[in-house]
Motif scaffolding. Sequence first.
Motif, PDB file in Angstrom:
ATOM      1  N   HIS A  80       3.048   3.485   2.627  1.00 16.74           N
ATOM      2  CA  HIS A  80       1.613   3.183   2.690  1.00 16.74           C
ATOM      3  C   HIS A  80       1.191   2.224   1.567  1.00 16.74           C
ATOM      4  N   GLU A  81       1.551   2.560   0.350  1.00 21.51           N
ATOM      5  CA  GLU A  81       1.106   1.739  -0.782  1.00 21.51           C
ATOM      6  C   GLU A  81       1.790   0.374  -0.801  1.00 21.51           C
ATOM      7  N   GLU A 135      -6.501  -0.169   5.549  1.00 25.18           N
ATOM      8  CA  GLU A 135      -5.944   1.182   5.696  1.00 25.18           C
ATOM      9  C   GLU A 135      -5.305   1.338   7.074  1.00 25.18           C
ATOM     10  N   TYR A 185      -7.809   8.481   8.763  1.00 24.36           N
ATOM     11  CA  TYR A 185      -8.024   7.680   7.555  1.00 24.36           C
ATOM     12  C   TYR A 185      -7.846   6.191   7.874  1.00 24.36           C
ATOM     13  N   HIS A 225       0.186  -2.028   1.492  1.00 26.66           N
ATOM     14  CA  HIS A 225      -0.963  -2.727   0.882  1.00 26.66           C
ATOM     15  C   HIS A 225      -0.485  -3.945   0.094  1.00 26.66           C
TER      16      HIS A 225
HETATM   17 ZN   LIG Z   1      -4.448   2.944   1.416  1.00 24.53          ZN
END
Ligand SMILES: [Zn+2]
Length: 272
Positions: free
Chosen positions: A157-158, A219, A212, A161
Amino acid sequence: MGWWQEHKWQRWQARHPLPDAAWRNVHANLPLLAGLSEPMLARLGVRSWRVLFELRLSLPRELEWSIEAHLELAAQIALMSLGWSDHQALASLGDTREIIVVPGAFRRHVQELDDFGVMHEFDDERAGETSWGGPVVLSLEDIERSGDWHGFNVIIHEFAHKLDMTGNMAVDGQPALPAHIDPKTWYDTFMRAWDALQDTLERGEVPAIDEYAATHPSEFFAVCCEYFFSAPDLLEGVWPDLYALLVRYFGQNPLERHRLVPEHSRVTTPLG
Ligand SMILES: [Zn+2]
């Protein structure tokens, strides 16, 4: 990759041999690596090792990590760019220089002005955080929950980004795209899925993916990457077009590995 880059890479490898025994333990223990061919595992091992030399890892004071635990973390980063060349894989780390591991999910007090000039204050709980030019912050608790085939992976996830920030500084769900992917195709495919998710939530239904994802296009991209690598069957089932686009972008098809993984070995193993 130019010959000199290849040469540099080979020299690096010769000077920093991968600890083979530790790497064997990692791929035996990390469910997410199941189904990779021998050549791909070998490639991933070297690249994971390289990640540990490229990024500084700051751990909580009381925590002592084995070399396997370091490699497990790095392997989940390197897995994302496994379908790319050595040079592209290194470049995909972008401006990232450091990973900071914090003990649990962290809270912070946020103040935000809305479009009408009204100040909103709230406490925000996060499993991880990424900023442009800054370190990647990961919670240990969530690192330990990552690495299986259940659709959650804070590391992926990170670092998604960070990929999002390639090409331009905007964090908008659109990373720098290779020449074979048309930006309009990317935009349209992601927008259709984004709209579908918003509609599902407006109808009060439970979405197939973590809601989310609906908070921001960045996201949405990061959560889709989590599913792409750790629950590809689910993502492909919900949005086959988006899944196929990510196969082209990442140059790999996790569904092929997922099919080879027996049900019982899809569970997570805590880091040692
Ligand atoms: Zn995030």
